[in-house]
Each structure stands twice: as C-alpha cells, then as structure tokens.
Design an enzyme around this catalytic site. Structure first.
Site, mmCIF file in Angstrom:
data_model
loop_
_atom_site.group_PDB
_atom_site.id
_atom_site.type_symbol
_atom_site.label_atom_id
_atom_site.label_comp_id
_atom_site.label_asym_id
_atom_site.label_seq_id
_atom_site.Cartn_x
_atom_site.Cartn_y
_atom_site.Cartn_z
ATOM 1 C CE1 TYR A 134 -8.465 19.144 -10.603
ATOM 2 C CE2 TYR A 134 -10.404 20.462 -11.127
ATOM 3 C CZ TYR A 134 -9.031 20.343 -11.020
ATOM 4 O OH TYR A 134 -8.229 21.416 -11.307
ATOM 5 N NE ARG A 141 -4.414 21.861 -6.392
ATOM 6 C CZ ARG A 141 -4.466 21.757 -7.713
ATOM 7 N NH1 ARG A 141 -3.425 21.255 -8.379
ATOM 8 N NH2 ARG A 141 -5.540 22.120 -8.377
ATOM 9 N NE ARG A 207 -4.918 29.087 -16.639
ATOM 10 C CZ ARG A 207 -5.911 28.212 -16.609
ATOM 11 N NH1 ARG A 207 -5.697 26.936 -16.867
ATOM 12 N NH2 ARG A 207 -7.125 28.610 -16.293
ATOM 13 C CD GLU A 298 -4.528 18.785 -18.249
ATOM 14 O OE1 GLU A 298 -5.738 18.603 -17.977
ATOM 15 O OE2 GLU A 298 -3.629 18.745 -17.398
HETATM 16 C C1 3EB Z 1 -7.745 23.745 -16.385
HETATM 17 O O1 3EB Z 1 -7.131 24.560 -17.077
HETATM 18 C C2 3EB Z 1 -7.603 22.322 -16.856
HETATM 19 O O2 3EB Z 1 -5.707 21.066 -10.966
HETATM 20 O O3 3EB Z 1 -3.534 21.160 -11.052
HETATM 21 C C3 3EB Z 1 -4.826 21.868 -15.791
HETATM 22 C C4 3EB Z 1 -3.616 21.966 -15.098
HETATM 23 C C5 3EB Z 1 -5.976 21.526 -15.092
HETATM 24 C C6 3EB Z 1 -3.563 21.729 -13.733
HETATM 25 C C7 3EB Z 1 -4.652 21.189 -11.588
HETATM 26 C C8 3EB Z 1 -5.914 21.297 -13.720
HETATM 27 C C9 3EB Z 1 -4.722 21.396 -13.040
HETATM 28 O O4 3EB Z 1 -8.439 24.043 -15.409
HETATM 29 C C10 3EB Z 1 -7.270 21.369 -15.785
#
Ligand code: 3EB
Length: 304
Positions: A134, A141, A207, A298
């Site tokens: 990840y 990215r 977010r 999630e």
């Molecule tokens: C977080 O809040 C949980 O890497 O695009 C949530 C939404 C999460 C998108 C991403 C990762 C991603 O970090 C993980």
C-alpha cells in the site's frame, strides 16, 4: 439537477452507462463491454458476493480504449479505468498509469478529477524492498499527482482497498469544468498530511468531494481518528467510529450507492447488523483487505 448517478445491478437496459465496474471473482483489464467502458476487480470470494456498479448520466456517452485505458464521456463527465500489471515494486507502474490516465483525461477535455477508486493486490504484504505494498502504491500515486500535467485543482475523494489478484486496478471520474471542492474531516488529519510513519509519501486523496450544485462523494471512511487507527481488534467500536466519521461529512442515513468493505469474511454478517440499521440505502458488502492491517471495515457513499 446533477445528472451523474450510481446504481448497483445489471447494466443491461441502462440508457447512458458512463462506466461499469464488476466487483467480482476474477480480474479483467479495462475494455469496452456492451458499448460501455468496463473494469473487473477481483474482490469477491464467490459469485454470490459479486456486485456490479454502474455509473450513469442522462446524456449519450462516447466510449473507447486508448493507451490501454477504457474511457467514457458525455460532455460533462468522464470515466476511465486502468490496470497496472504485477511488479516487484508498484510505484513506477502506478505513477506511469496515473500519468497516462491524466494525459488521456486532459486530451479528452476532462481535466478535473474528483473521485478515484484503487484496488491493490497484496496490499498489506511487503514488496521486493520490504515496503508495504500500500505504501509502495501511495508513493507512485503521490508522484503522479506531483507531476500531473492537469491544471491544479483539489485532490479527488478516494477509496483504497485490497484485491485478491496481484497488480493494481483503478478507475477515475472527472469533470470538464472546474468547481468541485475537496472536503476534509475535522475528526481526521488530512490523509495527504499523514506522518511518514505511514509511508514515504502520504495517501493523495481528500475525505470527500463536493460537486457544484450536486452530490457529496464520500471517500472510503474507516475507524481513524487524527491519523491513528481507533479500536484495533474491536469490530463494533470500529463500526461506530466509522459511522461517526461519516456523520462529520454527511448524514449516514442519507447515503446512497454505499459500499462497505469488510476485511474478514466472518465479520460480514456482524457488520451488516452493526451498520444495516443506519445505512438504509443501496448498500453493497464486499470482503477484501484494507489499507492498514488493523482496519476491519471501510465505508463510502454519496450524499444525497
Ligand atoms: C484512511 O483513511 C483509510 O489510499 O485512496 C481510505 C480511502 C483509505 C482512500 C486511498 C485509503 C484511500 O487512510 C484508507
């Protein structure tokens, strides 16, 4: 009236499919299927768990494949789907794939990317250098966003989850016009400012993403407070905190096109019970790994 919408189910008979994503039992690269750009992600364990996600508009969609990217666009919105082959290190391939997608969206005239989904194989396993996949993905990215040829704009809302097949696949939604805004969560540190202990480059996503005069697209949301995982090992508390995090962005009861990602198959039914009373719209439950080993659930969706 915003014309972009998302539904789960058979795309046959849908008038203007912009993009079709099958969350299913095998991966298949981007292609045009029944005239629509399509991508299959390997996340389901059995066919009964598979879900088809269909993005639609109310205008005719032009679709095609260029540079191994399947795309569709309708004059206001564009969809594109990309896959990155398995590799010992994902960052270079992910950077290249994102830059190809950005270049295509720029050429087509849709430079404002507002939503992305990423399915990452071996997401919690180390790569050839011992870096968690990840984090390796996030590096590629982030480098792509830093080198993007597109005009500056807010980061898109995002989802990042595991996949049951090696490699990375992602799909993006973009607009022809600027004006969408990134929304952060007061309960959470912006992901793009996570400290380096979570990886060499922070996750590049917002977010949530607000379309002008339209819906709020809420990113994959988990039990993270500040930048730390809350309630490791406690499923009920993670579900509660996730709902509270969602509530800071939108009323969870109003969410539609909801996807719930559950790490452990045995948690699927408990999660349905824990969230099902609140998430009352169209909800798809998928079982797949998540981007931190200690995250159990999630949730994403659109409001309204
Ligand atoms: C977080 O809040 C949980 O890497 O695009 C949530 C939404 C999460 C998108 C991403 C990762 C991603 O970090 C993980």
């Amino acid at each position: 009236m915003d014309t972009l919408s998302c539904r789960f189910g058979d795309p046959a008979g849908v008038a203007h499919p912009l993009g079709v994503i099958r969350w299913t039992t095998a991966a298949a690269g981007p292609a045009i299927r029944h005239g629509a750009p399509a991508l299959d992600l390997h996340v389901a364990r059995d066919p009964g768990e598979a879900v088809t996600e269909v993005w639609t508009t109310n205008r005719p969609v032009t679709s095609g494949v260029r540079d191994d990217i399947a795309y569709g666009h309708d004059g206001r919105y564009a969809f594109c789907a990309v896959s990155v082959p398995p590799a010992a290190r994902y960052a270079p391939g992910v950077q290249d794939a994102y830059l190809r997608a950005f270049a295509l969206l720029g050429d087509l005239g849709y430079p404002y990317v507002f939503r992305m989904w990423n399915a990452v194989g071996r997401i919690n396993e180390p790569n050839a250098d011992g870096l968690e996949t990840y984090r390796d993905f996030c590096r590629g990215r982030a480098d792509a966003f830093a080198r993007s040829p597109l005009p500056p704009g807010p980061l898109p809302a995002g989802t990042g989850v595991g996949a049951r097949t090696d490699g990375v696949a992602f799909y993006l939604l973009a607009r022809r016009e600027p004006g969408h805004t990134a929304v952060e969560n007061r309960r959470q540190v912006p992901a793009y400012r996570y400290p380096v202990r979570y990886g060499p480059r922070p996750p590049a996503f917002a977010r949530a993403s607000r379309l002008p005069g339209g819906p709020l697209l809420v990113s994959g949301t988990a039990s993270i407070l500040g930048h730390e995982t809350a309630h490791a090992g406690d499923l009920a508390a993670q579900c509660r905190t996730t709902l509270e995090n969602l509530a800071a962005l939108a009323d969870p009861r109003s969410l539609r096109a909801v996807k719930v990602y559950v790490r452990h198959p045995a948690h699927r039914d408990p999660v349905r019970r824990l969230l099902g009373g609140t998430l009352t719209g169209d909800v798809a439950y998928l079982t797949t790994d998540l981007c931190r080993r200690d995250l159990l659930v999630e949730v994403e969706g659109m409001a309204p």
